[in-house]
Each structure stands twice: as structure tokens, then as C-alpha cells.
Design an enzyme around this catalytic site. Structure first.
Site, short mmCIF file in Angstrom:
data_model
loop_
_atom_site.label_atom_id
_atom_site.label_comp_id
_atom_site.label_asym_id
_atom_site.label_seq_id
_atom_site.Cartn_x
_atom_site.Cartn_y
_atom_site.Cartn_z
N ASN A 1 0.81 -1.24 0.00
CA ASN A 1 0.00 0.00 0.00
C ASN A 1 0.83 1.28 0.00
O ASN A 1 0.47 2.25 -0.65
CB ASN A 1 -1.02 -0.02 1.14
CG ASN A 1 -0.38 -0.08 2.50
OD1 ASN A 1 0.65 -0.72 2.69
ND2 ASN A 1 -0.97 0.59 3.46
N GLU B 1 7.61 0.82 16.67
CA GLU B 1 8.78 1.36 15.99
C GLU B 1 8.63 2.87 16.00
O GLU B 1 7.65 3.42 16.50
CB GLU B 1 8.90 0.78 14.57
CG GLU B 1 9.10 -0.74 14.61
CD GLU B 1 9.60 -1.36 13.32
OE1 GLU B 1 10.42 -0.73 12.63
OE2 GLU B 1 9.17 -2.49 13.01
N GLU C 1 3.69 -4.82 12.39
CA GLU C 1 2.74 -3.72 12.18
C GLU C 1 1.64 -4.28 11.30
O GLU C 1 1.85 -4.52 10.10
CB GLU C 1 3.48 -2.53 11.54
CG GLU C 1 4.58 -2.01 12.46
CD GLU C 1 5.36 -0.81 11.92
OE1 GLU C 1 5.48 -0.67 10.70
OE2 GLU C 1 5.85 -0.02 12.75
P1 NAD Z 1 0.04 -9.34 3.34
O1 NAD Z 1 0.15 -9.77 4.74
O2 NAD Z 1 -0.78 -10.15 2.42
O3 NAD Z 1 1.49 -9.28 2.66
C1 NAD Z 1 2.51 -8.51 3.21
C2 NAD Z 1 3.85 -9.12 2.83
O4 NAD Z 1 3.98 -10.39 3.45
C3 NAD Z 1 4.03 -9.36 1.35
O5 NAD Z 1 5.36 -9.05 1.00
C4 NAD Z 1 3.78 -10.85 1.20
O6 NAD Z 1 4.40 -11.45 0.10
C5 NAD Z 1 4.37 -11.37 2.50
N1 NAD Z 1 3.85 -12.65 2.96
C6 NAD Z 1 2.62 -13.16 2.80
N2 NAD Z 1 2.52 -14.36 3.40
C7 NAD Z 1 3.74 -14.62 3.97
C8 NAD Z 1 4.28 -15.70 4.70
N3 NAD Z 1 3.55 -16.77 5.03
N4 NAD Z 1 5.58 -15.63 5.12
C9 NAD Z 1 6.33 -14.55 4.82
N5 NAD Z 1 5.87 -13.50 4.09
C10 NAD Z 1 4.59 -13.53 3.68
O7 NAD Z 1 -0.44 -7.83 3.38
P2 NAD Z 1 -0.81 -6.89 2.16
O8 NAD Z 1 -2.08 -7.38 1.57
O9 NAD Z 1 0.39 -6.75 1.30
O10 NAD Z 1 -1.05 -5.49 2.90
C11 NAD Z 1 -2.26 -5.08 3.43
C12 NAD Z 1 -2.32 -5.35 4.91
O11 NAD Z 1 -1.22 -4.72 5.56
C13 NAD Z 1 -3.56 -4.75 5.58
O12 NAD Z 1 -4.04 -5.66 6.52
C14 NAD Z 1 -3.03 -3.50 6.29
O13 NAD Z 1 -3.78 -3.06 7.38
C15 NAD Z 1 -1.67 -3.97 6.70
N6 NAD Z 1 -0.77 -2.84 6.94
C16 NAD Z 1 -0.43 -2.52 8.22
C17 NAD Z 1 0.40 -1.43 8.47
C18 NAD Z 1 0.79 -1.01 9.87
O14 NAD Z 1 1.69 -0.18 10.00
N7 NAD Z 1 0.18 -1.53 10.91
C19 NAD Z 1 0.88 -0.69 7.40
C20 NAD Z 1 0.50 -1.03 6.12
C21 NAD Z 1 -0.32 -2.13 5.89
O1 6OD Z 2 3.90 6.59 8.75
C1 6OD Z 2 4.42 5.53 9.08
O2 6OD Z 2 5.55 5.46 9.59
C2 6OD Z 2 3.71 4.27 8.88
N1 6OD Z 2 4.33 3.15 9.32
C3 6OD Z 2 2.52 4.27 8.27
C4 6OD Z 2 1.74 3.13 8.05
C5 6OD Z 2 0.66 3.19 7.26
C6 6OD Z 2 -0.14 2.04 7.01
O3 6OD Z 2 -0.65 1.77 5.93
#
Ligand code: NAD
Ligand code: 6OD
Length: 484
Positions: free
Chosen positions: A153, A465, A252
Site C-alpha cells: 500500500n 517502531e 505492524e
Molecule cells: P500481506 O500480509 O498479504 O502481505 C505482506 C507481505 O507479506 C508481502 O510481501 C507478502 O508477500 C508477504 N507474505 C505473505 N505471506 C507470507 C508468509 N507466510 N511468510 C512470509 N511473508 C509472507 O499484506 P498486504 O495485503 O500486502 O497489505 C495489506 C495489509 O497490511 C492490511 O491488513 C493493512 O492493514 C496492513 N498494513 C499494516 C500497516 C501497519 O503499520 N500496521 C501498514 C501497512 C499495511
Molecule cells: O507513517 C508511518 O511510519 C507508517 N508506518 C505508516 C503506516 C501506514 C499504514 O498503511
């Protein structure tokens, strides 16, 4: 056709298999990407270990800090290429990538380059029975090789948010960017080369999660720590993968964030803030507010103002300056979001606006666009109120008292972010302190100071973090006790 390769030990390397990188705005193939097999992940970890033991490991804090500033400069110098690559990969509007994603990537390097030089460590004078005392102080040491796995994202922003502090602390890294957005992590390798970062300090392996580069990296016995941003379910899988080797993890994860709007808020500012909180980056920000609670006295007027605002967003070609809403990342993700649009109606929602797919009459109809969508009328137990959707969608419900608003906002298994909108700052403080969330904004949203703790509770993650929290995660503290 452009080829995006793995970057191992300072060299771009091909591999046995390739996968396609799509432009979400029209579904066309932008590039082929080399998938790293287990041997290449092993090579990357070995290179990172060698670099850790080599020149990089011999640098003091001042030299590392200078090198990180040079990486920031190299990003800034190539900002246009980074913006273009990020826009093509994600479909986000160029205005957003050039205002948020790419400048933040450079800022991540600059902030941690400065912070690591300034950060002190506590020391204690300890009393002893002989009256001579002892002195306790700690020294910070790098962990070694850090595995970094990131989502699609905010690809470069979130990757550098982890790479910069990890390198600042003296670690070397192997990163696995999302398979949906491989481009900017690879461009960053060029910036690292230009900045003169020793080979092996920064390595990139491309691929997927299970039975691919992601899993190979997390299970690797010579990776000292794993830091991950992504879905809560993936976090659980990674936790199981690292358990046998007991590595530190920082997670995260997802969110189902609430916004609480009191009747005394600054109406116009709040409408603008909530519109960003619901729709920025097509709702694909973990901090987005998918649940909005509005005090009953202004419920109807605020809902109609938000409807107007949602309808004023301009979906379009991401590279056009006046586009304010891009597509979702993939056909699969669009299907997921549209399944929630259907579910909301089945669960009894009233549709305020959106709920479908825009029609352009050109190649964008092959892209992954959906309409920004607002619902009201769902029960708090509805799946659409409980589950993270990660699209441009929110549910709005009224409340009658501060206590009710707090209880509604906290009724979630996630605990990432919240926002509170009120002109009464006493109330702002009071309510903010009762939020079960890692980050609470009052009269703003996604306003970031990189020195502050960032992370979530519950299903939203493990650890914090940001600022010294990052330095603490990416280093071991060795406490030294000297008898005087
Ligand atoms: P995802 O968990 O599907 O994938 C994230 C990464 O993990 C990708 O690089 C993927 O290839 C890898 N991955 C998937 N399965 C794995 C496994 N079993 N072992 C190791 N790596 C693996 O997430 P997404 O769809 O790419 O992103 C969207 C999600 O991320 C949403 O839930 C969003 O809320 C969350 N997100 C959280 C934060 C935060 O800071 N808390 C920030 C951005 C996105
Ligand atoms: O601003 C940041 O440092 C951060 N980790 C944002 C995360 C956004 C989630 O999609």
C-alpha cells in the site's frame, strides 16, 4: 519488457522463474519480476552476513549516519523515477506519491541518520554494601541480519521505515517487498549503490509469501530478527515460522480504526480530515477510519457533507495531476472489497453513496477501480463493522454520549489508530487516553512525527517502531555493571 531482478551482494541477478507486475489502473503488464528461489534467499542472507562482518560492521555511528544521508540524497536526486515507479505499481495518484511516499522515504533515512547519533542510553549509579558502589551502563549493538517483509500500500515508505533504522543501528538487511509492488525496493538498490553503501548491506529478494521468498526468509536460521508489515493473519503465520529459532519480531498489522466526531468539532476541517481518513490512497492505509461515530446532533448534516465530499473525488489515470482516487491494488483485492460492498447490503446497511465500480469507457475499465462508499445503519456486530476491508469505504453510526462513543470505538479486536474530532481539548485529552489504540489523533489524521512510537495493540501488532523505539528493536543492549 522491463525486468525487475533480485539484488544480492551488490549485483542484480535473474532466477529460474518470473512473474508479472501489473498496472492496477488498466491491468496491463508493466514488468516481469524474477522470483527468488530458496538458494537465492540463502545467497542474500550469506551476503548480508558477510557485509555485517566486513566493512559495514567496522563503521562507527558517524560514518553510518553520513552514509544514510547519502542514501536520502540519492532518493531525492531520483525522486521523479521513484514517483513514476510507485505510481505505476500501485495506481496511487501522482500527487500523493510525490507529496507523501517518496519524500517520506528520504525522510526516513535522514531522521534515523540523525537520531542514531543523538540517542543516549540510560546509566545508573548503584549502591553496594561496601559503600564503594557500582556503575551500570548499556552499549547498543546491532542484531546482525534483519529480514524485512513489507506490503503493497505504501511500498517504499514502509520499506524504508524499517531499512533506515535497521541500517542506522549497524545491521545488514534482506528485504522482501510485496509481489504486487516490486519496483521501488529495486530502485532503492541503485540509490544504495550511488550512495556507496558496501555490497551486501542491502539485499532484495522478490517473490510471494508461503513456499516462496517470504517464507524462506522468515525460516532462515541465520536471520537474527524479522520485521513485518502486513495483514494480521500473515503476522500469525510468520510468528509460527520464526518460533523455532526464537527471533525478535516487530509486527505492524491490520486495523479497523474508529473516528469519534463530537458536535462541537470544526465542521469543515473535520469533513476534510474524515474524507482523507476514509479514502486516502483508495482507503488502503492501515490507519484509515472504516468506522466513524458521529454525535447525533450533527449526524445527518455530517453524513451528507461526507457524501458530497466522497462524490467530489476524481477517480482517474494515476499520472494525471487532478486525479484524487486511484484503483485498488489488484483484481483479487477489488473482488474482496466488492464482496464486502455486497455483504454490507445483506447485513442491512443503508447505502449513502458508491457501492459499485465506476465506468470510464476506456482502458481504465480493465483496471481495479471501485467507488468510494459510505454506509449507515449496520449493527455493531455486522462483519462489515468488525473486519478490516482495506478499501475506500466507511460505516457511519450516531452516538449520544461520550461514554457510548468510547465503548463503540474500543469494541474491536484490533487496536491500531483512532481519531477524535472536537473543539473541547479537555475532552480530546480525556477521550484519547481511553482509546485502546497505539496511535490516537485529535483533530487530525496521519500527521506523523517520526520520533513518536508507532504500532498497534491486539490484532494490530506487536511492539512499537519510531524514534528510539526503532533503535531499541534493531539493536541489542548489553548492560555493563562495573564495581567501583
Ligand atoms: P500481506 O500480509 O498479504 O502481505 C505482506 C507481505 O507479506 C508481502 O510481501 C507478502 O508477500 C508477504 N507474505 C505473505 N505471506 C507470507 C508468509 N507466510 N511468510 C512470509 N511473508 C509472507 O499484506 P498486504 O495485503 O500486502 O497489505 C495489506 C495489509 O497490511 C492490511 O491488513 C493493512 O492493514 C496492513 N498494513 C499494516 C500497516 C501497519 O503499520 N500496521 C501498514 C501497512 C499495511
Ligand atoms: O507513517 C508511518 O511510519 C507508517 N508506518 C505508516 C503506516 C501506514 C499504514 O498503511
Amino acid at each position: 519488457m522491463k525486468l525487475i531482478q533480485n539484488y544480492i551482494d551488490g549485483a542484480f541477478v535473474g532466477g529460474a522463474r518470473e512473474f508479472a507486475d501489473l498496472n492496477p489502473a488498466d491491468g496491463t503488464v508493466i514488468a516481469q519480476v524474477t522470483e527468488a528461489d530458496e538458494t537465492q534467499v540463502n545467497d542474500a542472507v550469506r551476503a548480508a552476513r558477510r557485509a555485517f562482518r566486513g566493512e559495514w560492521g567496522s563503521f562507527g555511528v558517524r560514518e553510518r549516519s553520513a552514509q544514510l544521508h547519502r542514501v536520502a540524497e540519492a532518493i531525492e536526486k531520483r525522486a521523479e523515477s521513484f514517483v513514476k515507479a510507485e505510481v505505476e505499481d500501485t495506481g496511487k495518484p501522482v500527487s500523493l506519491a510525490s507529496r507523501l511516499d517518496i519524500p517520506r522515504a528520504a525522510a526516513n533515512f535522514r531522521v534515523f541518520a540523525d537520531l542514531v547519533k543523538m540517542a543516549g542510553i540510560e546509566s545508573f549509579q548503584t549502591e553496594t554494601p561496601d559503600g564503594k558502589g557500582a556503575l551500570n551502563y548499556a552499549v547498543r549493538k546491532p542484531l546482525g541480519v534483519v529480514g524485512i517483509i513489507t506490503p503493497w500500500n505504501l511500498p517504499l515508505l514502509l520499506l524504508t521505515w524499517k531499512v533506515a533504522p535497521a541500517m542506522a543501528c549497524g545491521n545488514t538487511v534482506v528485504v522482501k517487498p510485496s509481489e504486487e509492488t516490486p519496483a521501488t525496493a529495486t530502485l532503492l538498490a541503485e540509490a544504495m549503490q550511488e550512495a556507496g553503501i558496501p555490497y551486501g548491506v542491502y539485499n532484495v529478494v522478490h517473490g510471494f509469501g508461503p513456499a516462496s521468498a517470504g517464507e524462506f526468509l522468515t525460516k532462515h536460521p541465520d536471520v537474527n530478527a524479522v520485521t513485518f508489515t502486513g495483514e494480521s493473519r500473515t503476522g500469525a503465520a510468520i510468528m509460527a515460522a520464526v518460533a523455532p529459532s526464537v527471533k525478535p519480531v516487530s509486527f505492524e498489522l491490520g486495523g479497523k480504526n474508529a473516528a469519534i466526531v463530537f458536535a462541537d468539532c470544526d465542521f469543515e476541517e473535520t469533513v476534510k480530515g474524515l474524507s482523507d481518513a476514509a479514502f486516502l490512497n483508495t482507503g488502503q492505509v492501515c490507519l484509515c477510519a472504516e468506522r466513524i461515530y458521529i454525535e447525533r446532533a450533527i449526524f445527518a448534516t455530517m453524513v451528507s457533507a461526507l457524501k458530497k465530499k466522497a462524490e467530489s473525488l476524481r477517480p482517474g489515470w494515476p499520472m494525471e495531476e487532478n486525479t484524487s482516487l486511484g484503483p485498488l491494488i489488484s483484481a483479487q483485492h477489488r473482488d474482496k472489497v466488492l464482496s464486502y460492498y455486497r455483504l454490507a447490503l445483506e447485513e442491512g446497511a443503508a447505502l449513502v453513496t458508491g457501492g459499485g465500480v465506476p465506468s470510464f469507457g476506456d482502458a481504465r475499465d480493465n483496471g481495479f477501480f471501485v467507488q468510494p462508499t459510505i454506509y449507515t445503519g449496520l449493527a455493531e456486530t455486522a462483519r462489515c463493522v468488525k473486519e478490516e476491508i482495506f478499501g475506500p469505504v466507511c460505516h457511519i453510526a450516531p452516538f449520544d454520549s461520550e461514554e457510548e462513543a468510547i465503548s463503540l470505538a474500543n469494541d474491536t479486536r484490533y487496536g491500531l489508530a483512532a481519531s477524535i474530532w472536537t473543539s473541547n481539548l479537555k475532552r480530546g485529552h480525556r477521550v484519547a487516553q481511553q482509546m485502546n489504540a497505539g496511535i490516537t489523533w485529535v483533530n487530525c489524521w496521519f500527521l506523523r512525527d517520526l520520533r513518536t512510537p508507532f504500532g498497534g495493540a491486539g490484532l494490530s501488532g506487536i511492539g512499537r517502531e519510531g524514534g528510539t523505539h526503532s533503535l531499541n528493536f534493531y539493536s541489542e543492549l548489553n548492560n555493563i555493571c562495573i564495581k567501583l
